[in-house]
Design an enzyme around this catalytic site. Structure first.
Site, mmCIF file in Angstrom:
data_model
loop_
_atom_site.group_PDB
_atom_site.id
_atom_site.type_symbol
_atom_site.label_atom_id
_atom_site.label_comp_id
_atom_site.label_asym_id
_atom_site.label_seq_id
_atom_site.Cartn_x
_atom_site.Cartn_y
_atom_site.Cartn_z
ATOM 1 N N HIS A 72 0.806 -1.233 0.000
ATOM 2 C CA HIS A 72 0.000 0.000 0.000
ATOM 3 C C HIS A 72 0.837 1.279 0.000
ATOM 4 O O HIS A 72 0.294 2.359 -0.224
ATOM 5 C CB HIS A 72 -0.941 0.039 1.205
ATOM 6 C CG HIS A 72 -1.940 -1.081 1.221
ATOM 7 N ND1 HIS A 72 -2.777 -1.334 0.161
ATOM 8 C CD2 HIS A 72 -2.224 -2.010 2.173
ATOM 9 C CE1 HIS A 72 -3.555 -2.381 0.459
ATOM 10 N NE2 HIS A 72 -3.225 -2.812 1.670
ATOM 11 N N ASP A 105 -3.195 -11.119 -1.675
ATOM 12 C CA ASP A 105 -3.598 -10.474 -0.426
ATOM 13 C C ASP A 105 -5.052 -10.024 -0.589
ATOM 14 O O ASP A 105 -5.473 -9.667 -1.686
ATOM 15 C CB ASP A 105 -2.687 -9.266 -0.183
ATOM 16 C CG ASP A 105 -2.857 -8.624 1.179
ATOM 17 O OD1 ASP A 105 -1.960 -8.802 2.025
ATOM 18 O OD2 ASP A 105 -3.871 -7.929 1.388
ATOM 19 N N HIS A 162 -6.440 -7.401 0.244
ATOM 20 C CA HIS A 162 -6.533 -5.984 -0.137
ATOM 21 C C HIS A 162 -5.870 -5.753 -1.497
ATOM 22 O O HIS A 162 -4.876 -6.399 -1.818
ATOM 23 C CB HIS A 162 -5.834 -5.110 0.914
ATOM 24 C CG HIS A 162 -6.372 -5.289 2.302
ATOM 25 N ND1 HIS A 162 -5.786 -6.137 3.221
ATOM 26 C CD2 HIS A 162 -7.448 -4.748 2.907
ATOM 27 C CE1 HIS A 162 -6.486 -6.105 4.351
ATOM 28 N NE2 HIS A 162 -7.501 -5.274 4.194
ATOM 29 N N ASP A 206 -4.598 -12.713 4.539
ATOM 30 C CA ASP A 206 -5.800 -12.114 5.122
ATOM 31 C C ASP A 206 -7.078 -12.424 4.332
ATOM 32 O O ASP A 206 -8.163 -11.994 4.716
ATOM 33 C CB ASP A 206 -5.629 -10.593 5.323
ATOM 34 C CG ASP A 206 -4.887 -9.912 4.191
ATOM 35 O OD1 ASP A 206 -4.678 -10.552 3.140
ATOM 36 O OD2 ASP A 206 -4.521 -8.729 4.356
HETATM 37 ZN ZN LIG Z 1 -3.962 -7.164 3.185
#
Ligand SMILES: [Zn+2]
Length: 313
Positions: free
Chosen positions: A127, A164, A166, A252
């Site tokens: 990120h 992931d 996200h 996650d």
């Molecule tokens: Zn993540």
């Protein structure tokens, strides 16, 4: 061809953590390593220590002004590096440097022919942007590796694969208009989860149109949906012929993660790692760097990351 997996474990990486009460306060490296030893995976890898990144190395992706700000705020030890997800804590600057420097150590060893596969459980901070932190990520080790591949090692066509939960926005937007960065990302739909990006229509900009594949899954999706999406990832890679692969295998997306809403099992991670290693062997001289990414349930991340490592060895 040297095939032993290089695995990076050490205290400087374990220190990449946030204060109690934060989802990233848990000792993720230890949970993974305990499980890896239980499965005897530690005997099948070469364990290497982390190293820090220099300022010049961070500057391959980040702005000087941002690096200075991170160092100053972390040394002061209060407030946040972003809008409230990533606290500025003492030692975090050095820990962020360890994550980035370790990724470069792995890259350098692959390019020197010491191995073709590396795994860095504490890493994959997808990120972080060139000039800002986000979502627990300070320095973007993945983007620094991509820039280093191009500038130092003259490897242009790089695949970035991210499972992931996200979206890997820090990598996606940095290379959105780069036709040689082959991007594939399976994640929970941005309408329901941070960072809110990664829609299917985001396929790359300008000359890079079509080189990016975003595959959002609806909350509640499990292995069946993941396996179908994964076939599209493999097709995308075959079509675009990368020379080198980065794999962000965040855990996650597994059922029960406290931050997200997918219901994958470690079979998803095993399947992805197995087929990706096979593709790398066929098309990239085996060269694949894996990064642990997210995962905020200790049992889950130990199971997901060990599933990946088992396939890699
Ligand atoms: Zn993540």
């Amino acid at each position: 061809m040297a095939t032993e997996v290089l695995l990076y474990i050490g205290e400087p990486l374990a220190k990449y953590r946030f204060p109690d009460g934060h989802p990233f306060s848990i000792d993720r490296q230890r949970a993974f390593w305990d499980e890896a030893r239980k499965q005897n995976l530690d005997r099948r890898v070469q364990v290497l220590p982390p190293r820090g990144a220099s300022l010049d190395e961070l500057l391959r992706f980040h702005t000087g002004r941002y690096i200075q700000t991170v160092e100053a705020r972390c040394n002061a030890g209060n407030g946040y590096l972003d809008y409230g997800d990533t606290p500025a804590v003492r030692g975090l600057f050095e820990a962020g440097c360890a994550v980035a420097g370790t990724a470069l150590d792995a890259l350098e060893r692959i390019m020197a022919g010491a191995s073709v596969r590396t795994f860095q459980p504490v890493g994959g901070l997808h990120h972080a942007r060139a000039d800002s932190a986000g979502g627990f990520c300070v320095f973007n080790d993945l983007a620094i590796v991509i820039r280093s591949l191009r500038e130092i090692h003259r490897v242009r066509r790089v695949a970035y694969v991210d499972i992931d939960v996200h979206h890997g926005d820090g990598v996606f937007y940095a290379f959105e208009d780069d036709p040689d960065l082959i991007f594939a990302d399976i994640h929970e739909d941005g309408r329901y989860l941070y960072p809110g990006t990664g829609h299917a229509h985001e396929t790359g900009a300008g000359a890079a149109a079509g080189t990016k594949l975003n595959l959002p899954l609806l909350p509640g999706a499990g292995d069946r949906e993941f396996f179908a999406a994964w076939e599209r990832v493999l097709d995308h890679l075959r079509r675009n012929r990368p020379e080198f692969i980065l794999f962000q295998c965040g855990a996650d997306g597994l059922r029960g993660d406290p931050l997200a809403h997918l219901r994958l099992t470690p079979a998803a991670h095993a399947h992805a790692a197995r087929t990706l290693c096979r593709f790398a062997d066929e098309s990239c001289g085996g060269r694949l760097m894996a990064f642990g990414g997210g995962g905020y349930d200790l049992k889950n991340l130990a199971a997901g990351w060990c599933a990946v490592l088992r396939e890699m060895v």
